[in-house]
Scaffold this active site. Sequence first.
Site, PDB file in Angstrom:
ATOM      1  N   ASN A   1     -40.624 -85.193  35.140  1.00 51.90           N
ATOM      2  CA  ASN A   1     -40.225 -86.558  35.418  1.00 51.90           C
ATOM      3  C   ASN A   1     -40.603 -87.473  34.248  1.00 51.90           C
ATOM      4  O   ASN A   1     -41.138 -87.008  33.237  1.00 51.90           O
ATOM      5  CB  ASN A   1     -40.859 -87.027  36.738  1.00 51.90           C
TER       6      ASN A   1
ATOM      7  N   HIS B   1     -61.296 -82.170  20.514  1.00 45.83           N
ATOM      8  CA  HIS B   1     -62.123 -82.463  19.345  1.00 45.83           C
ATOM      9  C   HIS B   1     -63.528 -81.901  19.548  1.00 45.83           C
ATOM     10  O   HIS B   1     -63.956 -81.705  20.688  1.00 45.83           O
ATOM     11  CB  HIS B   1     -62.202 -83.976  19.122  1.00 45.83           C
TER      12      HIS B   1
ATOM     13  N   ARG C   1     -60.280 -79.179  41.966  1.00 49.94           N
ATOM     14  CA  ARG C   1     -60.879 -78.007  42.613  1.00 49.94           C
ATOM     15  C   ARG C   1     -59.950 -77.524  43.703  1.00 49.94           C
ATOM     16  O   ARG C   1     -59.109 -78.269  44.198  1.00 49.94           O
ATOM     17  CB  ARG C   1     -62.256 -78.331  43.173  1.00 49.94           C
TER      18      ARG C   1
ATOM     19  N   LYS D   1     -57.338 -75.681  49.364  1.00 45.34           N
ATOM     20  CA  LYS D   1     -57.017 -74.646  50.345  1.00 45.34           C
ATOM     21  C   LYS D   1     -56.054 -73.633  49.745  1.00 45.34           C
ATOM     22  O   LYS D   1     -55.350 -73.917  48.796  1.00 45.34           O
ATOM     23  CB  LYS D   1     -56.406 -75.256  51.607  1.00 45.34           C
TER      24      LYS D   1
ATOM     25  N   GLY E   1     -47.772 -86.320  40.056  1.00 44.71           N
ATOM     26  CA  GLY E   1     -47.764 -87.401  39.073  1.00 44.71           C
ATOM     27  C   GLY E   1     -49.157 -87.802  38.610  1.00 44.71           C
ATOM     28  O   GLY E   1     -50.101 -87.853  39.390  1.00 44.71           O
TER      29      GLY E   1
ATOM     30  N   THR F   1     -59.786 -79.396  34.588  1.00 52.00           N
ATOM     31  CA  THR F   1     -60.678 -79.050  33.484  1.00 52.00           C
ATOM     32  C   THR F   1     -60.982 -77.558  33.408  1.00 52.00           C
ATOM     33  O   THR F   1     -61.497 -77.090  32.392  1.00 52.00           O
ATOM     34  CB  THR F   1     -62.014 -79.810  33.604  1.00 52.00           C
TER      35      THR F   1
END
Length: 184
Positions: free
Chosen positions: A83, A113, A178, A181, A140, A163
């Site tokens: 999108n 970096h 995280r 489910k 989004g 991450t």
Amino acid sequence: MKTELQKMLDGELYEAWDSELVSMRTKAKILLEQYNQSLASSPEQKKALLTTLLGKCSTVDIQAPFYCDYGVHILAGDNLFMNFNCVILDCALVTIGDNVQMGPCVQVYAAYHPLQASERIKGPELAAPVTIGNNVWIGGGAIICPGVTIGDNTTIGAGSVVTRSIPGNVFAAGNPCRVIKSIE
């Protein structure tokens, strides 16, 4: 001796201001400017621009504006939908599977970096590949960080910051993202 491009793709410190890399980014910016201004263009003209930028793009629908560093390091699978306002920093390989959908403002970063300020201020950068599996939905505003893999059939909630790698067949969300489910 390795070129800066080879160092970048190998995940080593590299100098982004290297003339070859600057030239590659300039080429991508020109193509992106044309693509992002192509609202009145035919579907064939838009596909031709994306093919020049990304290489293979048989059934890719990317809503303008779209931004990336190089384009050539993005391997897009079939039936990709992105999108408006998505960004891919493809300083390393970014692999996107088949049937992937991304909401508006999704950001995929292969670039990063050094953490040590003394190294960071010298200027060289780093990059790590990102892999997004098949049948993935990314909500989004999500941010996908360097070195992350998202497994097949996974949904990433809107606004998540991914991450770490996320397995397949799950719903994951949050900052940091995280698993919430499993999805059967």
